[in-house]
Scaffold this motif. Structure first.
Motif, mmCIF file in Angstrom:
data_model
loop_
_atom_site.group_PDB
_atom_site.id
_atom_site.type_symbol
_atom_site.label_atom_id
_atom_site.label_comp_id
_atom_site.label_asym_id
_atom_site.label_seq_id
_atom_site.Cartn_x
_atom_site.Cartn_y
_atom_site.Cartn_z
ATOM 1 N N VAL A 95 0.847 -1.193 0.000
ATOM 2 C CA VAL A 95 0.000 0.000 0.000
ATOM 3 C C VAL A 95 0.887 1.250 0.000
ATOM 4 C CG1 VAL A 95 -2.203 0.818 0.925
ATOM 5 C CG2 VAL A 95 -1.323 -1.365 1.676
ATOM 6 N N VAL A 96 2.041 1.129 -0.631
ATOM 7 C CA VAL A 96 2.994 2.229 -0.672
ATOM 8 C C VAL A 96 2.673 3.130 -1.857
ATOM 9 C CG1 VAL A 96 5.423 2.842 -0.911
ATOM 10 C CG2 VAL A 96 4.774 0.799 0.386
ATOM 11 N N GLY A 97 2.694 4.428 -1.611
ATOM 12 C CA GLY A 97 2.467 5.370 -2.694
ATOM 13 C C GLY A 97 2.983 6.741 -2.325
ATOM 14 N N PRO A 98 3.131 7.626 -3.301
ATOM 15 C CA PRO A 98 3.674 8.958 -3.036
ATOM 16 C C PRO A 98 2.670 9.849 -2.320
ATOM 17 C CG PRO A 98 2.988 8.792 -5.317
ATOM 18 C CD PRO A 98 2.819 7.428 -4.726
ATOM 19 N N SER A 99 3.188 10.797 -1.557
ATOM 20 C CA SER A 99 2.324 11.753 -0.881
ATOM 21 C C SER A 99 2.401 13.137 -1.501
ATOM 22 C CB SER A 99 2.703 11.846 0.606
ATOM 23 O OG SER A 99 4.065 12.200 0.749
ATOM 24 N N GLY A 100 3.256 13.308 -2.494
ATOM 25 C CA GLY A 100 3.404 14.614 -3.137
ATOM 26 C C GLY A 100 3.218 14.535 -4.638
ATOM 27 N N ARG A 101 3.495 15.636 -5.305
ATOM 28 C CA ARG A 101 3.262 15.733 -6.742
ATOM 29 C C ARG A 101 4.490 15.418 -7.581
ATOM 30 N NH1 ARG A 101 0.067 21.550 -7.210
ATOM 31 N NH2 ARG A 101 -1.404 21.200 -5.489
ATOM 32 N N GLY A 102 5.662 15.370 -6.959
ATOM 33 C CA GLY A 102 6.903 15.257 -7.712
ATOM 34 C C GLY A 102 7.163 13.863 -8.257
ATOM 35 N N PRO A 103 8.311 13.696 -8.900
ATOM 36 C CA PRO A 103 8.695 12.388 -9.444
ATOM 37 C C PRO A 103 8.705 11.320 -8.353
ATOM 38 C CG PRO A 103 10.171 14.105 -10.230
ATOM 39 C CD PRO A 103 9.319 14.735 -9.165
ATOM 40 N N THR A 104 8.333 10.119 -8.724
ATOM 41 C CA THR A 104 8.281 9.025 -7.748
ATOM 42 C C THR A 104 8.606 7.703 -8.416
ATOM 43 O OG1 THR A 104 6.917 7.876 -6.117
ATOM 44 C CG2 THR A 104 5.803 8.629 -8.112
ATOM 45 N N ASN A 105 9.197 6.814 -7.668
ATOM 46 C CA ASN A 105 9.399 5.434 -8.118
ATOM 47 C C ASN A 105 8.950 4.451 -7.044
ATOM 48 O OD1 ASN A 105 11.416 5.951 -6.290
ATOM 49 N ND2 ASN A 105 13.097 5.170 -7.560
ATOM 50 N N LEU A 106 8.097 4.931 -6.138
ATOM 51 C CA LEU A 106 7.641 4.078 -5.044
ATOM 52 C C LEU A 106 6.794 2.916 -5.543
ATOM 53 C CD1 LEU A 106 6.797 6.693 -2.286
ATOM 54 C CD2 LEU A 106 8.534 4.902 -2.169
ATOM 55 N N TYR A 107 5.971 3.164 -6.552
ATOM 56 C CA TYR A 107 5.193 2.057 -7.112
ATOM 57 C C TYR A 107 6.113 1.083 -7.852
ATOM 58 C CZ TYR A 107 0.801 4.699 -6.453
ATOM 59 O OH TYR A 107 -0.276 5.379 -5.934
ATOM 60 N N SER A 108 6.847 1.592 -8.823
ATOM 61 C CA SER A 108 7.573 0.710 -9.731
ATOM 62 C C SER A 108 8.801 0.076 -9.090
ATOM 63 C CB SER A 108 7.971 1.480 -10.992
ATOM 64 O OG SER A 108 8.766 2.621 -10.668
ATOM 65 N N GLU A 109 9.739 0.887 -8.610
ATOM 66 C CA GLU A 109 10.951 0.316 -8.024
ATOM 67 C C GLU A 109 10.670 -0.340 -6.681
ATOM 68 O OE1 GLU A 109 15.472 1.604 -6.639
ATOM 69 O OE2 GLU A 109 14.306 2.929 -7.944
ATOM 70 N N GLY A 110 9.876 0.329 -5.840
ATOM 71 C CA GLY A 110 9.535 -0.267 -4.560
ATOM 72 C C GLY A 110 8.809 -1.586 -4.723
ATOM 73 N N GLY A 111 7.818 -1.603 -5.607
ATOM 74 C CA GLY A 111 7.085 -2.838 -5.854
ATOM 75 C C GLY A 111 7.965 -3.928 -6.427
ATOM 76 N N ARG A 112 8.879 -3.549 -7.314
ATOM 77 C CA ARG A 112 9.803 -4.531 -7.892
ATOM 78 C C ARG A 112 10.686 -5.143 -6.810
ATOM 79 N NH1 ARG A 112 12.695 -1.317 -10.854
ATOM 80 N NH2 ARG A 112 11.082 -1.251 -12.460
ATOM 81 N N ASN A 113 11.187 -4.325 -5.908
ATOM 82 C CA ASN A 113 12.039 -4.852 -4.839
ATOM 83 C C ASN A 113 11.280 -5.826 -3.944
ATOM 84 O OD1 ASN A 113 14.254 -3.362 -5.699
ATOM 85 N ND2 ASN A 113 13.807 -1.638 -4.341
ATOM 86 N N VAL A 114 10.025 -5.502 -3.653
ATOM 87 C CA VAL A 114 9.217 -6.405 -2.823
ATOM 88 C C VAL A 114 8.939 -7.707 -3.562
ATOM 89 C CG1 VAL A 114 6.941 -6.722 -1.785
ATOM 90 C CG2 VAL A 114 8.200 -4.594 -1.406
ATOM 91 N N MET A 115 8.617 -7.633 -4.832
ATOM 92 C CA MET A 115 8.336 -8.850 -5.594
ATOM 93 C C MET A 115 9.590 -9.690 -5.767
ATOM 94 S SD MET A 115 5.413 -7.749 -8.372
ATOM 95 C CE MET A 115 6.251 -6.292 -9.016
ATOM 96 N N ASP A 116 10.750 -9.050 -5.898
ATOM 97 C CA ASP A 116 12.006 -9.808 -5.948
ATOM 98 C C ASP A 116 12.218 -10.569 -4.636
ATOM 99 O OD1 ASP A 116 12.565 -8.918 -8.495
ATOM 100 O OD2 ASP A 116 13.991 -7.368 -7.859
ATOM 101 N N ALA A 117 11.939 -9.898 -3.512
ATOM 102 C CA ALA A 117 12.073 -10.562 -2.213
ATOM 103 C C ALA A 117 11.098 -11.734 -2.105
ATOM 104 C CB ALA A 117 11.835 -9.560 -1.088
ATOM 105 N N MET A 118 9.879 -11.563 -2.604
ATOM 106 C CA MET A 118 8.911 -12.653 -2.581
ATOM 107 C C MET A 118 9.412 -13.844 -3.373
ATOM 108 S SD MET A 118 5.356 -10.492 -3.060
ATOM 109 C CE MET A 118 4.328 -11.971 -3.104
ATOM 110 N N ALA A 119 9.975 -13.578 -4.549
ATOM 111 C CA ALA A 119 10.486 -14.672 -5.382
ATOM 112 C C ALA A 119 11.620 -15.405 -4.677
ATOM 113 C CB ALA A 119 10.957 -14.114 -6.722
ATOM 114 N N ARG A 120 12.497 -14.671 -4.006
ATOM 115 C CA ARG A 120 13.621 -15.309 -3.308
ATOM 116 C C ARG A 120 13.155 -16.134 -2.127
ATOM 117 N NH1 ARG A 120 15.861 -10.080 -3.794
ATOM 118 N NH2 ARG A 120 15.427 -9.711 -1.577
ATOM 119 N N GLN A 121 12.109 -15.685 -1.466
ATOM 120 C CA GLN A 121 11.705 -16.285 -0.196
ATOM 121 C C GLN A 121 10.450 -17.145 -0.311
ATOM 122 O OE1 GLN A 121 11.671 -12.850 2.383
ATOM 123 N NE2 GLN A 121 13.858 -12.479 2.048
ATOM 124 N N GLY A 122 10.010 -17.397 -1.536
ATOM 125 C CA GLY A 122 8.948 -18.362 -1.762
ATOM 126 C C GLY A 122 7.555 -17.916 -1.338
#
Length: 207
Positions: A68-95
């Motif tokens: 449920v991570v997302g930006p709180s401002g109007r500026g550039p963000t990578n919380l959805y894409s990079e943050g989500g990718r890092n979490v999904m990578d961790a899921m893949a590693r940890q089953g």
């Protein structure tokens, strides 16, 4: 169910944690600022982690992840894409296979009414163009993963009480739906998490 939650220090995430605990689930919160989690419960654990620092992201032992991570401002963000990718990578590693991720309903949908379409274009252009673009990147990425994923797209969020009545649409927007409370969104996230019928679906939810 043991649920690991990212984005639990405010808004919908905080409400989701409280509701999941009330329903008897075990919840682990991973937060950049653990001190911001003020709730106390025997089934709640909190640890430090930052979705943009992959070495701190772990989901070991979880049955499911709620993002449920997302930006709180109007500026550039990578919380959805990079943050989500890092979490999904961790899921893949940890089953860990199950994830429910919240993005936003700012993208155009086939059933949008003309007022909805115009409102979305205005909001994107003036306020949230970066957030909309980054959310679409996460949605494209999650479709490529060998995970049991669900994407939930809410419209504008309010702090109103739960009504317990809302509409959903799979693969489309909710026609005329422009609002939902954070309380009701949290309730729907838990419902979607427990429903195998939502796997591999992008679902809009609104009043």
């Amino acid at each position: 169910m043991r649920i690991t939650v990212f984005g639990a220090t405010r808004g919908t995430g905080r409400r989701f944690v409280r509701l999941a605990l009330e329903r008897g689930h075990e919840v682990e919160v991973v937060a950049r600022r653990p001190e911001a989690v003020t709730d106390r419960h025997p089934n709640l654990t909190v640890r430090r982690g930052d979705v943009l620092a992959p070495e701190t992201v772990g989901v070991e032992g979880a049955d499911a992840v709620v993002y449920v991570v997302g930006p709180s401002g109007r500026g550039p963000t990578n919380l959805y894409s990079e943050g989500g990718r890092n979490v999904m990578d961790a899921m893949a590693r940890q089953g860990v296979r199950r994830i429910v991720a919240v993005t936003n309903a700012l993208g155009d949908q086939p059933s949008d009414t003309m007022p909805q379409r115009l409102l979305k274009r205005l909001v994107r252009r003036v306020f949230l163009e970066a957030a909309c673009r980054d959310a679409r990147l996460l949605e494209r990425e999650i479709r490529t993963r060998d995970l049991d994923w669900t994407v939930v797209q809410p419209p504008r969020l309010t702090n109103g009480p739960a009504r317990g009545a809302y509409r959903t649409a799979v693969g489309d927007g909710v026609r005329g739906g422009v609002l939902i409370s954070r309380e009701d969104l949290a309730g729907y996230l838990l419902k979607a998490l427990e429903d195998s019928g939502t796997v591999h679906s992008v679902i809009s939810v609104a009043y």
